[in-house]
Scaffold this active site. Structure first.
Site, PDB file in Angstrom:
ATOM      1  N   ASP A 173      -8.124   3.863   1.358  1.00  3.30           N
ATOM      2  CA  ASP A 173      -7.140   4.231   2.374  1.00  3.30           C
ATOM      3  C   ASP A 173      -7.869   4.730   3.621  1.00  3.30           C
ATOM      4  OD1 ASP A 173      -5.179   5.311   3.890  1.00  3.30           O
ATOM      5  OD2 ASP A 173      -4.290   6.514   2.287  1.00  3.30           O
ATOM      6  N   ASN A 197       2.342   1.410   4.327  1.00  5.27           N
ATOM      7  CA  ASN A 197       2.658   0.131   4.981  1.00  5.27           C
ATOM      8  C   ASN A 197       2.380   0.166   6.487  1.00  5.27           C
ATOM      9  OD1 ASN A 197       5.552  -2.084   5.421  1.00  5.27           O
ATOM     10  ND2 ASN A 197       3.433  -2.619   5.033  1.00  5.27           N
ATOM     11  N   CYS A 250      -1.302   0.716   7.391  1.00  8.58           N
ATOM     12  CA  CYS A 250      -2.751   0.449   7.525  1.00  8.58           C
ATOM     13  C   CYS A 250      -3.174  -0.783   6.719  1.00  8.58           C
ATOM     14  CB  CYS A 250      -3.566   1.667   7.084  1.00  8.58           C
ATOM     15  SG  CYS A 250      -3.291   3.142   8.093  1.00  8.58           S
ATOM     16  N   ARG A 251      -3.318  -0.635   5.413  1.00  9.53           N
ATOM     17  CA  ARG A 251      -3.917  -1.713   4.617  1.00  9.53           C
ATOM     18  C   ARG A 251      -3.003  -2.921   4.418  1.00  9.53           C
ATOM     19  NH1 ARG A 251      -5.165   2.196  -0.194  1.00  9.53           N
ATOM     20  NH2 ARG A 251      -3.233   3.036   0.693  1.00  9.53           N
ATOM     21  N   SER A 252      -1.759  -2.704   3.968  1.00  5.95           N
ATOM     22  CA  SER A 252      -0.936  -3.878   3.620  1.00  5.95           C
ATOM     23  C   SER A 252      -0.499  -4.714   4.826  1.00  5.95           C
ATOM     24  CB  SER A 252       0.255  -3.497   2.727  1.00  5.95           C
ATOM     25  OG  SER A 252       1.123  -2.599   3.349  1.00  5.95           O
ATOM     26  N   CYS A 277       0.872  -1.185   0.000  1.00  3.83           N
ATOM     27  CA  CYS A 277       0.000   0.000   0.000  1.00  3.83           C
ATOM     28  C   CYS A 277       0.904   1.229   0.000  1.00  3.83           C
ATOM     29  CB  CYS A 277      -0.976  -0.023   1.186  1.00  3.83           C
ATOM     30  SG  CYS A 277      -0.199  -0.014   2.808  1.00  3.83           S
TER      31      CYS A 277
HETATM   32  P1  4NP Z   1      -1.730   2.780   4.116  1.00  7.43           P
HETATM   33  O1  4NP Z   1      -2.347   4.139   4.724  1.00  7.43           O
HETATM   34  O2  4NP Z   1      -1.192   3.126   2.755  1.00  7.43           O
HETATM   35  O3  4NP Z   1      -2.907   1.865   4.070  1.00  7.43           O
HETATM   36  O4  4NP Z   1      -0.653   2.362   5.092  1.00  7.43           O
HETATM   37  C1  4NP Z   1      -1.624   5.330   4.838  1.00  7.43           C
HETATM   38  C2  4NP Z   1      -0.769   5.503   5.911  1.00  7.43           C
HETATM   39  C3  4NP Z   1      -0.103   6.704   6.064  1.00  7.43           C
HETATM   40  C4  4NP Z   1      -0.282   7.704   5.133  1.00  7.43           C
HETATM   41  C5  4NP Z   1      -1.115   7.532   4.056  1.00  7.43           C
HETATM   42  C6  4NP Z   1      -1.797   6.322   3.913  1.00  7.43           C
HETATM   43  N1  4NP Z   1       0.402   8.943   5.294  1.00  7.43           N
HETATM   44  O5  4NP Z   1       0.110   9.882   4.528  1.00  7.43           O
HETATM   45  O6  4NP Z   1       1.258   9.064   6.185  1.00  7.43           O
END
Ligand code: 4NP
Length: 161
Positions: free
Chosen positions: A125, A11, A13-15, A8
């Site tokens: 997200d 790294n 939240c989703r992945s 994602c």
């Molecule tokens: P992920 O979510 O891609 O599912 O891990 C996010 C985590 C952090 C951020 C964006 C999306 N960020 O902007 O820091």
């Protein structure tokens, strides 16, 4: 061996949630020696950090502990190690294509391609949303994880223990 990498943006939240849910499925089927799992982000902002607390809590409600996971950035060499490089959304997919060595493009998949019952293309997200977002994401991840495991069974020689 079948090596699976979930990707994602951050790294956190989703992945890592996908890695944890899929890892639990693999363990339940006794396939730990056959299928390896990992996750990474296209961005490096959260390198070394554990998964978002909200995601950890949502996973724990389903009995899945992801507190051991730590974020890292995806790299070109990952395409040499991982058979499946699974993107959560189109943006991740495009970012992966941009660093993918020639001839390895077929290893990149959109996660929800393995969940035809879900009428969406991307795992949204949840980072800037509320806790509900994490619950919704977890449900999608559970369906797609089972679909991915079914796909691996159909397309690879995987011996169940
Ligand atoms: P992920 O979510 O891609 O599912 O891990 C996010 C985590 C952090 C951020 C964006 C999306 N960020 O902007 O820091």
């Amino acid at each position: 061996m079948v090596n699976v990498l979930f990707v994602c943006l951050g790294n956190i939240c989703r992945s890592p949630t996908a890695e944890g849910v899929f890892r639990a499925l693999v363990a339940r089927e006794g396939l730990n020696q056959t299928i390896t799992t990992d996750s990474a982000g296209t961005a490096s902002w959260h390198t070394g950090n554990p998964p978002d607390e909200r995601g950890q809590a949502e996973a724990l409600k389903r009995g899945v502990d992801i507190s051991d996971l730590r974020a890292r950035q995806v790299k070109e060499q990952d395409f040499l190690q991982f058979d499946y490089v699974i993107a959560m959304d189109r943006s991740n997919h495009d970012d992966l294509l941009a660093i993918c060595p020639k001839g390895h493009e077929h290893q990149i998949h959109l996660f929800l391609d393995f969940a035809p019952s879900i009428d969406q293309v991307e795992v949204p997200d949840p980072y800037y949303g509320g806790v509900d977002g994490f619950g919704e994401v977890l449900q999608m991840i559970e369906v797609a994880s089972q679909g991915l495991l079914d796909h691996i069974h159909e397309h690879n020689l995987v011996n169940q223990a």
